[in-house]
Design a protein around this motif. Sequence first.
Motif, PDB file in Angstrom:
ATOM      1  N   SER A  63       1.941  -0.064   6.580  1.00  0.00           N
ATOM      2  CA  SER A  63       2.287   1.014   6.092  1.00  0.00           C
ATOM      3  C   SER A  63       1.677   1.981   7.231  1.00  0.00           C
ATOM      4  N   PRO A  64       2.306   3.288   7.187  1.00  0.00           N
ATOM      5  CA  PRO A  64       2.277   4.363   8.077  1.00  0.00           C
ATOM      6  C   PRO A  64       0.649   4.899   8.052  1.00  0.00           C
ATOM      7  N   THR A  65      -0.044   4.643   6.950  1.00  0.00           N
ATOM      8  CA  THR A  65      -1.343   5.487   6.686  1.00  0.00           C
ATOM      9  C   THR A  65      -2.383   4.404   6.971  1.00  0.00           C
ATOM     10  N   PRO A  66      -3.526   4.792   7.318  1.00  0.00           N
ATOM     11  CA  PRO A  66      -4.759   3.951   7.385  1.00  0.00           C
ATOM     12  C   PRO A  66      -5.463   4.038   5.827  1.00  0.00           C
ATOM     13  N   ASP A  67      -5.130   4.764   5.026  1.00  0.00           N
ATOM     14  CA  ASP A  67      -5.677   4.876   3.730  1.00  0.00           C
ATOM     15  C   ASP A  67      -5.735   3.788   2.846  1.00  0.00           C
ATOM     16  N   ASP A  68      -4.596   2.813   3.073  1.00  0.00           N
ATOM     17  CA  ASP A  68      -4.593   1.791   2.097  1.00  0.00           C
ATOM     18  C   ASP A  68      -5.015   0.318   2.789  1.00  0.00           C
ATOM     19  N   ASN A  69      -5.747   0.488   3.954  1.00  0.00           N
ATOM     20  CA  ASN A  69      -6.222  -0.694   4.821  1.00  0.00           C
ATOM     21  C   ASN A  69      -7.445  -1.194   4.389  1.00  0.00           C
ATOM     22  N   ARG A  70      -7.912  -0.699   3.549  1.00  0.00           N
ATOM     23  CA  ARG A  70      -9.149  -1.182   3.056  1.00  0.00           C
ATOM     24  C   ARG A  70      -9.124  -2.349   1.840  1.00  0.00           C
ATOM     25  N   ILE A  71      -9.267  -3.615   2.131  1.00  0.00           N
ATOM     26  CA  ILE A  71      -8.963  -4.656   1.210  1.00  0.00           C
ATOM     27  C   ILE A  71      -9.814  -5.838   1.367  1.00  0.00           C
TER      28      ILE A  71
END
Length: 218
Positions: free
Chosen positions: A164-172
């Motif tokens: 994805s183009p944003t780091p906002d959803d990379n926390r998993i």
Amino acid sequence: MRTWWEPVFGALLLGSLVVTPPVVAAPPGTPSRSAEQPPAPGAEVRALHAAIMRTRDHQGLAFAVIDKRAAALHVYNAEGHLLASTAVLLGLSRGDDSVPGIGDRALGDIQPHERTTPAGRFVSEPGVNLQGEDIVWIDYTAAVSIHRLRPVHVSQRRAQRLASPTPDDNRITHGCVNVPQAFYERHLAPLFGRQHALVYVLPEQRPLAEVFAQLLQP
């Protein structure tokens, strides 16, 4: 915990009690943060790199800088030249410290707010998981490593988060750093998978100058 491999057991850990963060949709025309179009080093990464080279803190070894705010990893060779960058997946919870003793706990006992990727300077070392696959330990005591992206639970959509183009959803993750498989094979395995190296993880809550005081002092 450090003898367990997170991707294998992840589907058993989040379960129905934890709401999986959504994948953030990109506006039309937004460039991808994939391995083909990696994120560029930000201002803090560049400042830390300059300090590393000025002090020779990397001791002539290859090193990586992980920018948690940007969810990006940058690999440098022993001469300090940038070799490659990639988006990464990081610990579910924002924070700059690992919970004391977390490396000795079963993954199922780790609460969502404890799933952090710690900040600081780490001497990495090659390792092997229970399935015989090589990984790179960032902090063996806290059971934090860099490893290839592997499917866990379909609802987590890890591959989509990574692209994805944003780091906002990379926390998993539970704290480990997930990278694309091709990136691991090409850039990490040759430099970090055969010998010690340095990994610098930028903070996201504490000031950079506090975490890397010895490097950044005048």
